[in-house]
Enzyme design. Structure first.
Site, PDB file in Angstrom:
ATOM      1  CB  CYS A 139      60.421  38.119  75.476  1.00  0.00           C
ATOM      2  SG  CYS A 139      61.201  36.833  76.438  1.00  0.00           S
ATOM      3  CB  CYS A 192      59.599  43.714  73.873  1.00  0.00           C
ATOM      4  SG  CYS A 192      60.324  42.093  73.800  1.00  0.00           S
ATOM      5  CB  CYS A 202      61.696  44.551  71.902  1.00  0.00           C
ATOM      6  SG  CYS A 202      61.804  43.267  73.145  1.00  0.00           S
TER       7      CYS A 202
END
Length: 136
Positions: free
Chosen positions: A11, A85, A89
């Site tokens: 995260c 995210c 991410c």
């Protein structure tokens, strides 16, 4: 060389959701799974309300520290699970990739974090049914 599956929870701050997920997987899987967590922009410390929520169910994550997501960690993981995210991410080609949409516990009180904790447990339990691990 280990034959255990490796799961990486990611995260943004690696201070709440990913730390709770890692705590659940370690608790439920024991040493049958290698558990990792990281963040694209790690915080200075774990969210104290996430620590409290996990303590309520007998899991201590106080010794954990937020870590920076790096390519080597992601590359050597079998399953990558991102949590809210968005574009922060990255997706790593060739890996099993799951995106768990979960509320962010940051800034929330314990009453709001408990359902997040419990949903993470449910998802981790389901994940365990899909991993090649020996029964505990």
């Amino acid at each position: 060389m280990s034959t255990k599956p490796t799961v990486l929870f990611v995260c943004v701050h690696n201070a709440g959701r990913s730390q709770m997920a890692a705590g659940w997987l370690r608790h439920l899987a024991g040493d049958t799974v290698e558990v990792r967590s990281a963040g694209s922009e790690p915080a200075d410390r774990i969210n104290p309300v996430a620590v409290e929520a996990m303590r309520e169910v007998g899991i201590d994550i106080t010794a954990n520290t937020p870590r920076k997501l790096d390519w080597d960690t992601a590359e050597s993981s079998d399953v990558l699970i991102t949590m809210g995210c968005g574009d922060a991410c990255p997706v790593f080609p060739g890996k099993r990739y799951l995106d768990w949409q979960l509320d962010d516990p940051a800034g929330q009180d314990i009453e709001a974090v408990r359902p997040i904790r419990d949903e993470i447990r449910r998802r981790v339990e389901h994940l365990l049914t899909e991993l090649p691990v020996a029964a505990l």
